[in-house]
Design a protein around this motif. Structure first.
Motif, PDB file in Angstrom:
ATOM      1  N   TRP A 195       0.955  -0.924  -0.105  1.00 19.52           N
ATOM      2  CA  TRP A 195       0.263  -0.256  -0.205  1.00 19.52           C
ATOM      3  C   TRP A 195       1.276   1.602   0.301  1.00 19.52           C
ATOM      4  CZ3 TRP A 195      -4.986   0.066  -0.568  1.00 19.52           C
ATOM      5  CH2 TRP A 195      -5.496  -1.038  -0.576  1.00 19.52           C
ATOM      6  N   LEU A 196       0.482   2.146  -0.961  1.00 19.99           N
ATOM      7  CA  LEU A 196       1.380   3.656  -0.703  1.00 19.99           C
ATOM      8  C   LEU A 196       0.684   4.374  -0.874  1.00 19.99           C
ATOM      9  CD1 LEU A 196       2.861   2.617  -4.456  1.00 19.99           C
ATOM     10  CD2 LEU A 196       3.859   1.722  -2.009  1.00 19.99           C
ATOM     11  N   ASP A 197      -0.703   4.414  -0.493  1.00 16.00           N
ATOM     12  CA  ASP A 197      -1.620   5.910  -0.029  1.00 16.00           C
ATOM     13  C   ASP A 197      -1.454   7.295  -1.126  1.00 16.00           C
ATOM     14  OD1 ASP A 197      -2.052   4.300   2.175  1.00 16.00           O
ATOM     15  OD2 ASP A 197       0.080   5.335   3.193  1.00 16.00           O
ATOM     16  N   ALA A 198      -2.243   6.517  -2.038  1.00 11.59           N
ATOM     17  CA  ALA A 198      -2.667   7.840  -3.257  1.00 11.59           C
ATOM     18  C   ALA A 198      -0.848   8.353  -3.886  1.00 11.59           C
ATOM     19  CB  ALA A 198      -3.750   8.229  -2.833  1.00 11.59           C
ATOM     20  N   THR A 199      -0.358   7.809  -3.829  1.00  7.96           N
ATOM     21  CA  THR A 199       1.210   8.269  -4.086  1.00  7.96           C
ATOM     22  C   THR A 199       0.770   8.496  -6.022  1.00  7.96           C
ATOM     23  OG1 THR A 199       2.464   6.895  -2.732  1.00  7.96           O
ATOM     24  CG2 THR A 199       3.943   8.730  -4.124  1.00  7.96           C
ATOM     25  N   ASP A 200       1.055  10.452  -5.622  1.00 10.32           N
ATOM     26  CA  ASP A 200       1.439  11.274  -6.595  1.00 10.32           C
ATOM     27  C   ASP A 200       2.287  10.853  -7.899  1.00 10.32           C
ATOM     28  OD1 ASP A 200       1.542  13.092  -9.762  1.00 10.32           O
ATOM     29  OD2 ASP A 200       1.524  14.942  -7.993  1.00 10.32           O
ATOM     30  N   ILE A 201       2.058   9.906  -9.231  1.00 13.88           N
ATOM     31  CA  ILE A 201       3.176   9.301  -9.558  1.00 13.88           C
ATOM     32  C   ILE A 201       3.305   9.558 -11.146  1.00 13.88           C
ATOM     33  CG2 ILE A 201       3.716   7.238  -8.888  1.00 13.88           C
ATOM     34  CD1 ILE A 201       2.513   5.885 -10.943  1.00 13.88           C
ATOM     35  N   GLU A 223      -1.852  -0.932 -10.886  1.00 20.19           N
ATOM     36  CA  GLU A 223      -2.808  -0.551 -11.084  1.00 20.19           C
ATOM     37  C   GLU A 223      -3.716  -1.076 -11.330  1.00 20.19           C
ATOM     38  OE1 GLU A 223      -3.929   1.928  -8.890  1.00 20.19           O
ATOM     39  OE2 GLU A 223      -2.470   1.533  -7.556  1.00 20.19           O
ATOM     40  N   ALA A 224      -3.901  -0.458 -12.936  1.00 15.46           N
ATOM     41  CA  ALA A 224      -4.667  -1.312 -13.838  1.00 15.46           C
ATOM     42  C   ALA A 224      -3.694  -2.172 -14.626  1.00 15.46           C
ATOM     43  CB  ALA A 224      -5.344  -0.727 -14.668  1.00 15.46           C
ATOM     44  N   PHE A 225      -2.699  -2.159 -14.508  1.00 14.64           N
ATOM     45  CA  PHE A 225      -1.640  -3.345 -15.216  1.00 14.64           C
ATOM     46  C   PHE A 225      -1.041  -4.024 -14.772  1.00 14.64           C
ATOM     47  CE2 PHE A 225      -1.537   0.954 -16.974  1.00 14.64           C
ATOM     48  CZ  PHE A 225      -2.026   1.183 -17.983  1.00 14.64           C
ATOM     49  N   GLU A 226      -0.744  -5.322 -15.749  1.00 14.43           N
ATOM     50  CA  GLU A 226      -0.349  -6.192 -15.254  1.00 14.43           C
ATOM     51  C   GLU A 226       1.719  -6.272 -16.025  1.00 14.43           C
ATOM     52  OE1 GLU A 226      -2.502  -9.733 -15.617  1.00 14.43           O
ATOM     53  OE2 GLU A 226      -4.229  -9.233 -14.034  1.00 14.43           O
ATOM     54  N   SER A 243       3.207   5.994 -18.228  1.00 14.35           N
ATOM     55  CA  SER A 243       3.635   7.283 -18.225  1.00 14.35           C
ATOM     56  C   SER A 243       1.632   7.564 -18.221  1.00 14.35           C
ATOM     57  CB  SER A 243       4.106   7.573 -19.465  1.00 14.35           C
ATOM     58  OG  SER A 243       3.617   7.121 -20.535  1.00 14.35           O
ATOM     59  N   SER A 244       0.817   6.506 -18.495  1.00 14.38           N
ATOM     60  CA  SER A 244      -0.990   6.996 -18.133  1.00 14.38           C
ATOM     61  C   SER A 244      -0.913   6.950 -16.571  1.00 14.38           C
ATOM     62  CB  SER A 244      -1.568   6.154 -19.208  1.00 14.38           C
ATOM     63  OG  SER A 244      -1.179   4.752 -19.056  1.00 14.38           O
ATOM     64  N   ILE A 245      -0.371   6.876 -16.292  1.00 17.28           N
ATOM     65  CA  ILE A 245      -0.635   6.346 -14.733  1.00 17.28           C
ATOM     66  C   ILE A 245      -0.771   7.847 -14.392  1.00 17.28           C
ATOM     67  CG2 ILE A 245      -0.683   5.101 -12.938  1.00 17.28           C
ATOM     68  CD1 ILE A 245      -0.106   2.484 -14.290  1.00 17.28           C
ATOM     69  N   SER A 246      -1.377   8.208 -13.389  1.00 11.31           N
ATOM     70  CA  SER A 246      -0.976   9.605 -12.493  1.00 11.31           C
ATOM     71  C   SER A 246      -1.188   9.323 -10.310  1.00 11.31           C
ATOM     72  CB  SER A 246      -2.505  10.992 -12.789  1.00 11.31           C
ATOM     73  OG  SER A 246      -3.871  10.059 -11.904  1.00 11.31           O
ATOM     74  N   SER A 247      -1.276   8.388 -10.252  1.00 11.59           N
ATOM     75  CA  SER A 247      -1.375   8.424  -8.681  1.00 11.59           C
ATOM     76  C   SER A 247      -1.750   6.416  -9.355  1.00 11.59           C
ATOM     77  CB  SER A 247      -2.818   9.097  -7.710  1.00 11.59           C
ATOM     78  OG  SER A 247      -3.496   8.037  -8.331  1.00 11.59           O
ATOM     79  N   ILE A 248      -0.733   5.903  -8.082  1.00 14.33           N
ATOM     80  CA  ILE A 248      -0.923   4.944  -7.515  1.00 14.33           C
ATOM     81  C   ILE A 248      -1.028   4.451  -6.184  1.00 14.33           C
ATOM     82  CG2 ILE A 248       1.759   4.864  -7.175  1.00 14.33           C
ATOM     83  CD1 ILE A 248       1.552   1.692  -7.954  1.00 14.33           C
ATOM     84  N   GLN A 250      -1.396   1.466  -4.582  1.00 16.93           N
ATOM     85  CA  GLN A 250      -1.482   0.115  -3.974  1.00 16.93           C
ATOM     86  C   GLN A 250      -0.046  -0.664  -5.726  1.00 16.93           C
ATOM     87  OE1 GLN A 250      -3.427  -3.614  -3.033  1.00 16.93           O
ATOM     88  NE2 GLN A 250      -4.904  -3.021  -4.496  1.00 16.93           N
ATOM     89  N   TYR A 251       0.353  -1.809  -5.646  1.00 13.90           N
ATOM     90  CA  TYR A 251       0.653  -2.874  -6.367  1.00 13.90           C
ATOM     91  C   TYR A 251       0.595  -3.754  -5.368  1.00 13.90           C
ATOM     92  CZ  TYR A 251       6.230  -2.560  -4.678  1.00 13.90           C
ATOM     93  OH  TYR A 251       7.055  -2.623  -3.520  1.00 13.90           O
ATOM     94  N   ALA A 252       0.921  -4.734  -6.389  1.00 10.13           N
ATOM     95  CA  ALA A 252       0.686  -6.142  -5.825  1.00 10.13           C
ATOM     96  C   ALA A 252       1.261  -6.973  -6.184  1.00 10.13           C
ATOM     97  CB  ALA A 252      -0.838  -7.162  -5.470  1.00 10.13           C
ATOM     98  N   TYR A 253       1.933  -8.536  -5.692  1.00  9.79           N
ATOM     99  CA  TYR A 253       2.598  -9.909  -6.153  1.00  9.79           C
ATOM    100  C   TYR A 253       1.979 -10.682  -6.074  1.00  9.79           C
ATOM    101  CZ  TYR A 253       6.784  -7.048  -5.216  1.00  9.79           C
ATOM    102  OH  TYR A 253       8.592  -6.628  -5.483  1.00  9.79           O
TER     103      TYR A 253
END
Length: 334
Positions: A195-201, A223-226, A243-248, A250-253
Motif C-alpha cells: 500500500w502506498l497511500d495514493a502517491t502522485d506519480i 494499478e490497472a496493468f499487469e 506514463s498514463s498513470i497519475s497516481s498509485i 498499491q501494487y501487488a505480487y
C-alpha cells in the motif's frame, strides 16, 4: 576604455539579474527526520507579541524578516531518503510569537522527494510576507534524511530558472528499496500487496522491478496493468510504461497460477510461486531509455518487457534453445 565600460556594465547587469537571497541563519547539511519529525531551517523573528486581552495585540517589539521583495522560498536538496516532505513558512501577524493560535499563519506544501535531488518551492503569502517568522521542514510520516544545499528567497523568474534546472535531474521514486521474498500460494488469489497511500506519480514514466529470481509463474498488478515476471534462476529487470498513470494506491505480487508465459497453450498445474526482488522503483525516464541502458550497461541481467510473449528461439530456430537467442525481437545470451 569602451571595452572596460562594457565589462563593468555587464557585471552590474549580472548583479541586478539575480536577487535571490539565502535565508539568514541557514547552514547546508543533512537533516534527519523521524516519523513526523520537524527541523527548523531558521528562526527569523525575535521578540514576543503582547496580547491586550481585548482581541487586539501589540507586536511593536517584535522583529520580523521582510521578504516582500521576493515571491518564493526555494529549498534545494541534492539527495533524499524520505519519500515525502512538507516545506513550511511561518508568519506571525497578531498572535503570540512562535505559537499556534487564531492569528498565527502558516504556509506549507507537501512534496514527493526525488532520491537524486531537486527543489521544493512555496509561494509567499502576499499579505504576510513582510512578517516572516520561521522556515522549517517536516516529514509527513516518512522518516529518513534530506541533504539540503540551499534555502533562499527568490523572485518568480529565479524560481522558474531553478525549476528548469531541477527538471533536468532524473526523478526516481523508490517503492521498495530493500527487496525481499514474496511467497504466493497456489490459486486465484496468491497475493502480496504493497500500500502506498495514493502517491502522485505523474512525474514518472517507467516502473522498474529488479528481480533476483522467480520460481513458478508470477506477475505484478500495478494499478490497472499487469507486469509478467517469468520463471528464472538468474536475475533480470522488468520494466513497464506507466506514463498514463497519475497516481498509485498499491501494487501487488500475484501467482500467475495456470499459464506459461513462454507458451500460452501449455497448462501448468497449480503451485505456489516465489518471487525474490532486489528493488522496485519509478523513474522519469521512458521505458525505451531504461531498456536501452539495461541492454548496454548490465551484461548479467536481461530486460523482460511486459505484455509480450517472452518465447525465445536460438539462431537455429529452436524454441527455448541455449546459446545466443532472440526474445521479443532482441538478442540475449544464455
Amino acid at each position: 576604455m569602451k571595452k572596460l565600460f562594457t565589462i563593468v556594465a555587464a557585471a552590474l547587469c549580472a548583479l541586478t539579474v539575480s536577487a535571490k537571497e539565502t535565508v539568514p541563519g541557514f547552514t547546508p547539511g543533512t537533516l534527519t527526520f523521524g516519523g513526523w519529525g520537524w527541523n527548523t531551517i531558521t528562526t527569523l523573528g525575535q521578540g514576543k507579541v503582547i496580547n491586550n486581552g481585548d482581541g487586539t495585540a501589540d507586536d511593536s517589539g517584535v522583529t520580523y524578516f521582510d521578504a516582500s521583495e521576493h515571491e518564493y522560498v526555494v529549498f534545494e536538496y541534492s539527495a533524499a531518503t524520505c519519500a515525502k516532505m512538507k516545506a513550511i513558512v511561518q508568519y506571525n501577524c497578531k498572535g503570540t510569537a512562535g505559537k499556534y493560535g487564531p492569528d498565527f499563519n502558516e504556509g506549507s506544501q507537501e512534496f514527493v522527494l526525488n532520491v537524486n535531488g531537486g527543489i521544493m518551492a512555496i509561494e509567499l503569502n502576499g499579505d504576510y510576507c513582510d512578517k516572516v517568522f520561521s522556515i522549517a521542514m517536516q516529514d509527513p510520516g516518512t522518516p529518513g534524511t534530506v541533504d539540503v544545499t540551499d534555502v533562499y528567497f527568490a523572485t518568480e523568474e529565479e524560481y522558474l530558472a531553478a525549476k528548469a534546472e531541477a527538471d533536468k535531474i532524473e526523478k526516481v521514486l523508490v517503492l521498495d528499496g530493500e527487496g525481499g521474498t514474496h511467497t504466493l500460494a497456489a490459486g486465484d488469489w496468491g497475493w502480496d500487496s504493497k500500500w502506498l497511500d495514493a502517491t502522485d506519480i505523474s512525474a514518472f514514466n517507467t516502473a522498474v522491478i529488479e528481480v533476483e529470481s522467480v520460481t513458478g509463474f508470477g506477475k505484478i498488478n500495478f494499478e490497472a496493468f499487469e507486469i509478467e515476471l517469468p520463471a528464472s534462476e538468474t536475475a533480470y529487470i522488468a520494466t513497464y510504461d506507466i506514463s498514463s498513470i497519475s497516481s498509485i494506491k498499491q501494487y501487488a505480487y500475484q501467482n500467475l497460477y495456470k499459464s506459461n508465459p513462454e507458451d500460452e497453450t501449455i497448462s501448468v498445474p497449480d503451485g505456489e510461486t516465489v518471487i525474490k526482488v532486489k528493488k522496485v522503483y519509478l523513474t522519469s525516464k521512458t521505458k525505451q531509455e531504461v531498456d536501452d541502458e539495461i541492454a548496454t550497461g548490465i551484461s548479467n541481467m536481461i530486460a523482460a518487457p511486459a505484455a509480450q510473449s517472452n518465447v525465445r528461439y536460438n539462431l537455429l530456430g529452436v524454441k527455448n534453445g541455449n546459446g545466443i537467442y532472440i526474445m521479443n525481437g532482441k538478442k540475449y545470451m544464455k
